[in-house]
Design an enzyme around this catalytic site. Structure first.
Site, PDB file in Angstrom:
ATOM      1  N   GLY A 280       0.841  -1.199   0.000  1.00 15.70           N
ATOM      2  CA  GLY A 280       0.000   0.000   0.000  1.00 15.70           C
ATOM      3  C   GLY A 280       0.870   1.240   0.000  1.00 15.70           C
ATOM      4  N   ASN A 281       0.276   2.367   0.274  1.00 17.08           N
ATOM      5  CA  ASN A 281       1.059   3.611   0.340  1.00 17.08           C
ATOM      6  C   ASN A 281       0.373   4.566   1.306  1.00 17.08           C
ATOM      7  OD1 ASN A 281      -0.953   5.245  -1.205  1.00 17.08           O
ATOM      8  ND2 ASN A 281      -0.453   3.731  -2.769  1.00 17.08           N
TER       9      ASN A 281
END
Ligand code: C5P
Length: 409
Positions: free
Chosen positions: A215-216
């Site tokens: 993810g980020n």
């Protein structure tokens, strides 16, 4: 009512001398309920029907009625009608007595209310209230016609029992109806009224196992800022939102929650064809594990290191770009650490976007920051820089720039 067309509007409420002035108290409350800021200006005659104290208490502002500030009369403090007229986003005269209506028509300004009307540059609404025969009188109807011809909106008086005991047309419209009437009219005038806007925002999570993901740090703030900007311009906004935990104000938005890039694509495709404007702000993961383990991966099975087989996620923006119709506009974002301009221009072409918004990653721009600065690249080579500001403000500026370019304003 947050995000309604009256939200945060500066409303100058003119109250003139009619028994219906008692309803002004309800109108002030109703306007405040809709989120408006209300400044009351009343005529001297109106004070015989309702006290300034009632209206100032409800509006939480001093009520003005004379050119000289009453409390400070001896010091000569001026209630500036020009400033009041310019302050207002809209002016409502309710109740508008027959006398006040005729002054509006002739331009007589022997009191603060009519002088403020003469100075006001904003849209003006009048809600007449008087006895049925006064309402029927030719002087009243020709005054109302004349005001309409000059761009004033008349909210017609209603039929019913009047203070005189007679029954007929002359009752001031109910405060709720006045707010509904004005909101509906304001809404219809907005450039995105009746249009659907689709926005995606936030990160995506691509699961490795039930507790881990790729993810980020995207918070979704930029997309939400654009969503509110579009909504305040009258659009019906669907926001497809990835798994962010950032506290976002999602009021007034149709929110579809998704987790992965694949889910985000499916949700975007569902709403895409009915949307005239689609903005992809989401920081979609570029890769997804080929297979996600159905049980938590254990350290003991790794023997010191492990590798995960990844495959590309669908490119949502590019997929939507492939089926874009002539009446649709598609905007993408690009977050780059280097060679941003080249990449942004490239994406315009490869993703068939009408504009690409480039932002860079720093402590004040991009992910996790509540400020941003962007450069917008349009298909025809036009380019604009929007300097550093809070994302909510930037969302408005960006949308205006885009609508201006697409000639939707
Ligand atoms: O190719 P890149 O990821 O840099 O492009 C960024 C733009 O493309 C953003 O608008 C982003 O929302 C979109 N995008 C997408 N699907 C992906 C990757 C990016 O829609 N898988």
């Amino acid at each position: 009512m947050e995000n309604g067309p009256l939200y945060q509007r500066k409303v100058l409420l003119g109250v003139s001398g009619s028994i219906a002035a008692y309803k002004s108290a309800f109108l002030v409350r109703e306007l405040i309920k809709w989120g408006a800021e209300v400044q009351v200006v009343m005529t001297t005659a109106a004070k015989d029907f309702i006290t300034p104290l009632t209206l100032s208490t409800l509006s939480t502002r001093p009520v003005y009625s004379t050119f000289l500030h009453e409390k400070d009369e001896k010091y000569g403090v001026w209630n500036n009608h020009v400033d009041l007229g310019l302050w207002a986003d809209l002016m409502i005269i309710a109740p508008a007595s027959s006398n006040t209506l005729s002054k509006l028509v002739t331009g007589a300004c022997d009191d603060l209310l009519s002088a403020v009307y003469m100075s006001a540059k904003c849209p003006v609404y009048v809600a007449p209230a008087m006895d049925l025969d006064m309402y029927k009188n030719e002087a009243t109807s020709s005054n109302l016609e004349e005001l309409t011809a000059r761009g004033v909106t008349v909210i017609p008086a209603e039929h019913g029992e009047l203070a005189s005991g007679l029954i007929g047309q002359g009752r001031m419209a109910e405060p709720e109806d006045i707010c509904q009437f004005i909101s509906a009219q304001l809404l219809e005038q907005l450039p995105l009224y009746g249009k659907n806007v689709l926005i995606n925002a936030g990160p995506t999570h691509e699961h490795i196992d039930p507790v881990r993901y790729l993810g980020n740090n995207s918070t979704g703030q930029m997309g939400v800022a654009l969503a509110h900007a579009a909504r305040s311009l009258g659009a019906t906004v669907t926001l497809v939102l990835g798994p962010t935990h950032y506290p976002l104000d999602l009021s007034g938005l149709h929110v579809v929650r998704v987790v992965s890039a694949k889910e985000m694509l499916t949700a975007m495709q569902e709403y895409y064809s009915s949307s005239v404007l689609t903005i992809c702000t989401a920081a979609v993961s570029d890769f997804v594990p080929k297979t996600a383990a159905d049980k938590k991966l254990k350290k003991t099975t790794m023997k010191g290191s492990m590798s995960i087989d990844l495959e590309e996620t669908p490119d949502i923006l590019a997929t939507l770009g492939q089926t874009k119709r002539i009446d649709q506009r598609l905007i993408g974002f690009a977050l780059e650490t280097n060679d941003g301009v080249g990449y942004a221009k490239d994406k315009l072409r490869t993703k068939n976007a009408d504009a690409i918004v480039l932002n860079t990653l720093s402590s004040t721009t991009g992910f996790e920051s509540n400020t941003n600065a962007v450069e917008v690249f349009f298909q025809d080579g036009e380019q604009h820089s929007l300097p550093l500001t809070v994302k909510s403000e930037l969302g408005e500026q960006l949308l205006h720039r885009v609508l201006d370019k697409f000639q939707w304003v």
